[in-house]
Design a protein around this motif. Structure first.
Motif, mmCIF file in Angstrom:
data_model
loop_
_atom_site.group_PDB
_atom_site.id
_atom_site.type_symbol
_atom_site.label_atom_id
_atom_site.label_comp_id
_atom_site.label_asym_id
_atom_site.label_seq_id
_atom_site.Cartn_x
_atom_site.Cartn_y
_atom_site.Cartn_z
ATOM 1 N N SER A 32 7.301 -0.499 1.492
ATOM 2 C CA SER A 32 7.163 0.960 1.339
ATOM 3 C C SER A 32 7.548 1.441 -0.044
ATOM 4 O O SER A 32 6.954 2.353 -0.610
ATOM 5 C CB SER A 32 8.044 1.675 2.346
ATOM 6 O OG SER A 32 7.539 1.452 3.616
ATOM 7 N N GLU A 33 8.582 0.793 -0.621
ATOM 8 C CA GLU A 33 9.073 1.301 -1.918
ATOM 9 C C GLU A 33 8.114 1.011 -3.069
ATOM 10 O O GLU A 33 8.215 1.607 -4.141
ATOM 11 C CB GLU A 33 10.486 0.770 -2.215
ATOM 12 C CG GLU A 33 10.638 -0.706 -2.527
ATOM 13 C CD GLU A 33 10.372 -1.627 -1.330
ATOM 14 O OE1 GLU A 33 10.209 -2.818 -1.567
ATOM 15 O OE2 GLU A 33 10.319 -1.173 -0.166
ATOM 16 N N SER A 34 7.140 0.116 -2.864
ATOM 17 C CA SER A 34 6.181 -0.180 -3.925
ATOM 18 C C SER A 34 4.832 0.491 -3.702
ATOM 19 O O SER A 34 3.850 0.197 -4.364
ATOM 20 C CB SER A 34 5.974 -1.689 -4.040
ATOM 21 O OG SER A 34 7.164 -2.289 -4.453
ATOM 22 N N ALA A 35 4.789 1.396 -2.732
ATOM 23 C CA ALA A 35 3.554 2.148 -2.501
ATOM 24 C C ALA A 35 3.875 3.632 -2.657
ATOM 25 O O ALA A 35 4.647 4.183 -1.886
ATOM 26 C CB ALA A 35 3.025 1.859 -1.104
ATOM 27 N N ILE A 36 3.331 4.237 -3.696
ATOM 28 C CA ILE A 36 3.566 5.670 -3.888
ATOM 29 C C ILE A 36 2.391 6.383 -3.252
ATOM 30 O O ILE A 36 1.236 6.157 -3.621
ATOM 31 C CB ILE A 36 3.632 6.023 -5.374
ATOM 32 C CG1 ILE A 36 4.674 5.146 -6.056
ATOM 33 C CG2 ILE A 36 3.980 7.483 -5.570
ATOM 34 C CD1 ILE A 36 4.563 5.214 -7.551
ATOM 35 N N ILE A 37 2.698 7.208 -2.292
ATOM 36 C CA ILE A 37 1.619 7.769 -1.484
ATOM 37 C C ILE A 37 1.676 9.287 -1.571
ATOM 38 O O ILE A 37 2.746 9.880 -1.548
ATOM 39 C CB ILE A 37 1.786 7.341 -0.013
ATOM 40 C CG1 ILE A 37 1.872 5.805 0.051
ATOM 41 C CG2 ILE A 37 0.643 7.849 0.836
ATOM 42 C CD1 ILE A 37 2.818 5.329 1.104
ATOM 43 N N ASP A 38 0.523 9.878 -1.666
ATOM 44 C CA ASP A 38 0.495 11.325 -1.689
ATOM 45 C C ASP A 38 -0.694 11.764 -0.846
ATOM 46 O O ASP A 38 -1.798 11.291 -1.051
ATOM 47 C CB ASP A 38 0.331 11.815 -3.134
ATOM 48 C CG ASP A 38 0.649 13.287 -3.241
ATOM 49 O OD1 ASP A 38 1.150 13.845 -2.257
ATOM 50 O OD2 ASP A 38 0.378 13.858 -4.299
ATOM 51 N N GLY A 39 -0.479 12.625 0.065
ATOM 52 C CA GLY A 39 -1.614 13.180 0.803
ATOM 53 C C GLY A 39 -1.878 12.490 2.121
ATOM 54 O O GLY A 39 -2.161 13.146 3.111
ATOM 55 N N VAL A 40 -1.753 11.161 2.155
ATOM 56 C CA VAL A 40 -2.060 10.459 3.401
ATOM 57 C C VAL A 40 -0.867 10.535 4.354
ATOM 58 O O VAL A 40 -0.987 10.896 5.504
ATOM 59 C CB VAL A 40 -2.447 8.996 3.124
ATOM 60 C CG1 VAL A 40 -2.742 8.273 4.428
ATOM 61 C CG2 VAL A 40 -3.677 8.959 2.227
ATOM 62 N N THR A 41 0.289 10.187 3.829
ATOM 63 C CA THR A 41 1.521 10.441 4.585
ATOM 64 C C THR A 41 2.421 11.237 3.643
ATOM 65 O O THR A 41 2.092 11.418 2.479
ATOM 66 C CB THR A 41 2.229 9.121 4.969
ATOM 67 O OG1 THR A 41 2.588 8.464 3.768
ATOM 68 C CG2 THR A 41 1.337 8.235 5.804
#
Ligand code: FAD
Ligand code: 2HG
Ligand code: ZN
Length: 491
Positions: A32-41
């Protein structure tokens, strides 16, 4: 610019849109810490904006996902999944590129290499370094400095660009004159192809004539056929004696004479010969407030660096050169630096130009290879053209601040820059295709060292003929048949 600024580029409907299911898969691969997510979650751990916009703040994409794999196996899983699910990707290094290649155009997934940042090995006898693609150039060079070696590439963005990005753009930089291009220095490459295949061509041999030299395809491919994960590279011994001279000259003819003389008299110790016009130097002075290195003002300046092994020998040579160019009035004034602080100070008048150009707004950039005798003519011709059109001047009524030129004299590589107060269609129409036609007439190149990215893609035919473009397309289709790698760019 955002993708809306390119109405001619449409999002290709063949690409899937990111779903929560995709994101869950990627989180399982990189954590999780290596995936920067915006909009999806909603669990964005880092601001996604800096990965969406480029160094110039000129191009902005709309990715919702940035992935930072830690090793080639993770990257292989990511790419295979993207390929199987028709998800488009943008490889990203230090995001210092100047042609809009390192950020998405629409919603492509950004794959950033910053976590792959280990030096793998260095052999002090051969001078061969093997390192992950995400090692920052300056870190690689500092590591080598401790071992009395030098990275064969240096450029103003060294503190942020990555060696994978350097190789992917085939960056030229400040000392190509001395150490040659990455096509010669890179000995091996490890990369991951879009279908997840790991290509291990991390050869550490200087000589290896055993078939097509496929690693060369990755050098300058700008992330369109695969992602480079490591490189092996030939590094030279670091010079013990470094000197820098900074000159003022009255004309471009004199700059050419100075260059010829430097090649003749400084010969094997010459390590850089850089050109700056007076306008760039005034701009550096205006923005930084620093005192100019010379008392008077001159239409041209050049920076000459020598790197050798014997301080006394080099000083004697440089002294002889200085006396000659002053006596013969090839140069009008000059100053010399021989300690690290002074050397860095003089270099800042060359390396700091890109930064100050953006000070008033936007910049139109052209990175051109031109026969050396005509190198500066394009700057005068462009300035005349924009001035006649009433577009250049002081004050808010004029969109164009100035038209300036500088670059790598020794490589016949000119950086034509048009700093503006705002981007303006009238300026653009005067510049393009004018600049490209001008260059084509002289058999020059519309991109000497920065690459094609999104900005130069439509103009590649000014420097490559139909057959060459067809062969390039065939290569692209062979390596990336589904077209997921850095779409809308390059070719
Ligand atoms: P990015 O900007 O992140 O990416 C550049 C391109 O390479 C993109 O298309 C990207 O998709 C691709 N890419 C990045 N990493 C990989 C990878 N591991 N595998 C596959 N593809 C990848 N350039 C010169 O040639 N000479 C100079 O003197 C010079 N000076 C500069 C000075 C300044 C102040 C700045 C801001 C830029 C300068 N540049 C210069 C531009 C130059 O292209 C970049 O600085 C550098 O080479 C890009 O490295 P990066 O890691 O930032 O790559
Ligand atoms: C340089 O040589 C870089 O300083 C950047 O290649 C050039 O900003 C530019 O146009
Ligand atoms: Zn350059």
């Amino acid at each position: 610019f955002t993708s809306e600024s390119y109405p001619e580029i449409k999002r290709d409907p063949k690409f899937a849109k990111l779903t929560e299911e995709h994101v869950n898969y990627f989180k399982g691969v990189v954590g999780s810490e290596s995936a920067i997510i915006d909009g999806v979650t909603k669990d964005a751990s880092e601001d996604i904006e800096s990965f969406n916009s480029d160094w110039m703040r000129k191009f902005r994409g709309h990715t919702q996902l940035v992935l930072k794999p830690s090793n080639k196996e993770e990257l292989s899983k990511i790419l295979k999944y993207c390929n199987d699910n028709m998800l488009a990707v943008v490889p990203q290094g230090g995001n210092s590129g100047l042609v809009g290649g390192s950020v998405p155009v629409f919603d492509e997934i950004v794959i950033n290499l910053q976590k792959m940042n280990k030096i793998r090995s260095f052999d002090p006898v051969s001078g061969i370094l093997v390192a992950d693609a995400g090692v920052i150039l300056e870190n690689a060079d500092n590591y080598l400095a401790e071992r009395n070696h030098i990275f064969p590439l240096d450029l103003g963005a060294k503190g942020s660009c990555q060696i994978g990005g350097n190789v992917a753009t085939n960056a030229g930089g400040l000392r190509l004159l001395r150490y040659g291009s990455l096509h010669g220095n890179v000995l091996g490459i490890e990369a991951v192809l879009p279908d997840g295949t790991i290509v291990n061509d991390l050869c550490t041999l200087r000589k290896n004539n055993t078939g097509y030299d496929l690693k060369q395809l990755f050098i300058g491919a700008e992330g369109t056929i695969g992602i480079i994960t490591a490189v092996s590279i030939q590094c030279a011994a670091r010079s013990q004696a470094v000197n820098v001279a900074y000159f003022g000259l009255e004309s471009f003819e004199k700059v050419q004479e100075a260059y010829r003389t430097a090649k003749g008299q400084l010969a094997e110790i010459l390590s850089a010969f850089e050109l700056m016009d007076g306008r760039t130097q005034k701009l550096v002075h205006k923005v930084t407030g620093k005192k100019m290195p010379l008392e008077g003002e001159y239409p041209f300046y050049c920076l000459v660096e020598t790197s050798g092994s014997n301080t006394d020998h080099d000083a004697e040579k440089l002294q002889g050169f200085l006396e000659h160019v002053m006596e013969t009035e090839i140069v009008l004034d000059g100053t010399l630096a021989d300690n690290q602080t002074q050397i860095q100070e003089l270099w800042s008048w060359r390396e700091g130009i890109t930064e100050v150009l953006g000070h008033e707004g936007g910049v139109y950039k052209y990175d051109l290879s031109i026969p050396i005798s005509e190198l500066y003519d394009i700057v005068n011709d462009t300035r005349d053209r924009l001035t006649e059109a009433g577009l250049v001047g002081d004050g808010p009524d004029y969109p164009v601040v100035d038209v300036v030129g500088y670059g790598h004299m020794g490589d016949a590589n000119l950086h034509l820059n048009i700093p503006t107060r705002r981007f303006d269609k009238a300026v653009e129409k005067k510049l393009e295709p004018f600049v490209y036609e001008w260059v084509q007439k002289r058999n020059g190149s519309i991109s000497a060292e920065h690459g094609l990215g999104v900005t130069k893609k439509p103009y590649v035919s000014y420097s490559k003929n139909e057959t060459m473009i067809r062969l390039m397309k065939q290569i692209k289709d062979l390596y990336d048949p589904k077209g997921i790698m850095n779409p809308y760019k390059y070719i």
